[in-house]
Write a protein that holds these residues in place. Structure first.
Motif, mmCIF file in Angstrom:
data_model
loop_
_atom_site.group_PDB
_atom_site.id
_atom_site.type_symbol
_atom_site.label_atom_id
_atom_site.label_comp_id
_atom_site.label_asym_id
_atom_site.label_seq_id
_atom_site.Cartn_x
_atom_site.Cartn_y
_atom_site.Cartn_z
ATOM 1 N N UNK A 162 0.774 -1.268 0.008
ATOM 2 C CA UNK A 162 0.176 0.010 0.036
ATOM 3 C C UNK A 162 0.854 1.123 0.023
ATOM 4 N N UNK A 163 0.534 2.274 -0.877
ATOM 5 C CA UNK A 163 1.329 3.317 -0.906
ATOM 6 C C UNK A 163 0.738 4.526 -0.783
ATOM 7 N N UNK A 164 1.477 5.252 0.299
ATOM 8 C CA UNK A 164 0.937 6.753 0.587
ATOM 9 C C UNK A 164 0.646 7.481 -0.621
ATOM 10 N N UNK A 165 -0.289 8.360 -0.992
ATOM 11 C CA UNK A 165 -0.301 9.127 -2.025
ATOM 12 C C UNK A 165 0.400 10.195 -1.882
ATOM 13 N N UNK A 166 0.493 10.849 -0.513
ATOM 14 C CA UNK A 166 1.263 11.891 -0.052
ATOM 15 C C UNK A 166 2.789 11.526 -0.191
ATOM 16 N N UNK A 167 3.166 10.516 0.285
ATOM 17 C CA UNK A 167 4.634 10.108 -0.344
ATOM 18 C C UNK A 167 4.866 9.933 -1.831
ATOM 19 N N UNK A 168 3.892 9.559 -2.450
ATOM 20 C CA UNK A 168 4.028 9.137 -4.011
ATOM 21 C C UNK A 168 4.365 10.648 -4.721
#
Length: 339
Positions: free
Chosen positions: A259-265
């Motif tokens: 699962x990837x954080x969109x903020x981090x992306x």
């Protein structure tokens, strides 16, 4: 005169400190922070290593283990960029992420087969039914069901020793739901760990050991432990590429995720890492002895990531008995649990 000299020395010191500080900032290494499942760890760790080589170590990728539940806790508090998960995100975790304004993309990366294992010298419980496993692991068994012959009268009158995932583990959530009937419902008198290697070694070192862990840890240690064939009503089935892909290894075959954080992306290093992950997941899943998805599935997942499709298609529930084809169809849906 001395005062002027001291002022000059102080000015030079301040200037040098500022220059050193600027150099430190300029040379700061971007870091991608990942935590969570020990099951998913081997794939993500291998891809992280290759990514760092490809980037000539300009980017550092930190991959740690705290179990799927532990990883989601950190993820939903914005402490990490990506969580490794051996189960879908749960309702309460989705709510926690929402409260913290952490939006995420759900990316299945492969399939795993939870493997029930015994010591190589065990020649009696080489096939077990779901009912037998439930009798061993259900809460009412604690302190009462302790011997092999209580499961099958033909088996030895000896105490078994149990090894299993801890309560923060996605493997624990999945296994208890699939075998006992409800997530997190289990006897408590067993040796638990968030690290599958610890569980494998426990079974390998005890003739009466019985445990469960990810397929990778079994297949890498076939000389130390033996897989139990699972009888779900149609005879014993061993975990393998064939039985997972054709859907016969049930109910212990399952999808695994990042699962990837969109903020981090939004950070270039995270975006590049996820793109690299999707382009290399099939090969690394095979190398790590998992069961990869079809090539088209990784292209679809990359599209979801680039399109920032936030949310989960699993409605906060474990996905028990799902086949690879069913999972891909579910991920292709346009309606799903989102923000």
């Amino acid at each position: 005169m001395l005062q002027v000299h001291n002022l000059k020395v102080l000015s030079v010191f301040i200037l040098m400190s500022a220059l050193i500080g600027s150099a430190d900032i300029a040379s700061a290494q971007p870091i991608v922070k990942i935590d969570g499942s020990s099951t998913v760890y081997p794939i993500t760790k291998a891809i992280a290593k290759d990514f760092q080589v490809a980037k000539k170590d300009i980017v550092k990728v930190m991959v740690n283990i705290s179990g799927s539940g532990g990883g989601f806790n950190k993820f939903c508090h914005g402490e990490i960029d990506i969580v490794n998960a051996s189960r879908p995100i749960l309702k309460n975790e989705m709510a926690e992420c929402k409260n913290s304004r952490v939006k995420f993309v759900e990316i299945p990366i492969a399939f795993d087969a939870i493997t029930v294992a015994v010591h190589p010298d065990n020649n009696w419980s080489t096939t077990m039914t779901i009912a037998q496993l439930r009798k061993i692991w259900e809460p009412i068994a604690q302190g009462r069901i302790t011997k092999w012959n209580q499961i099958n009268p033909a088996w030895p009158n000896e105490d078994f020793k149990l090894f299993g995932a801890d309560s923060a583990s996605g493997t624990f959530d999945y296994f208890t739901k699939a075998i006992v009937g409800k997530s997190k419902l289990s006897r408590g008198d067993y040796i638990e760990s968030e690290d599958d290697n610890v569980l494998m070694k426990g079974v390998a070192n005890d003739k009466n050991g019985l445990g469960y862990f990810g397929f990778h840890y079994y297949i890498e240690n076939q000389d130390k432990v033996k897989a139990v064939a699972i009888d779900n009503g149609k005879g014993g089935v061993l975990p393998s590429a064939e039985t997972v892909e054709n859907g016969n290894y049930q109910p212990l075959s399952r999808p695994i995720f990042i699962y990837v954080s969109l903020n981090a992306a939004e950070k270039p290093e995270v975006k590049e890492f996820v793109e690299f992950y999707m382009k290399n997941a099939l090969l690394q899943a095979k190398k790590a002895k998992f069961f990869p998805l079809p090539p088209s599935a990784y292209r679809i997942m990359l599209e979801h990531f680039n399109n920032k499709r936030a949310g989960s298609v699993f409605n906060g529930k474990p996905a028990i008995g799902l086949t690879i084809d069913e999972m891909i169809r579910r991920e292709g849906r346009t309606e799903f649990e989102h923000y």
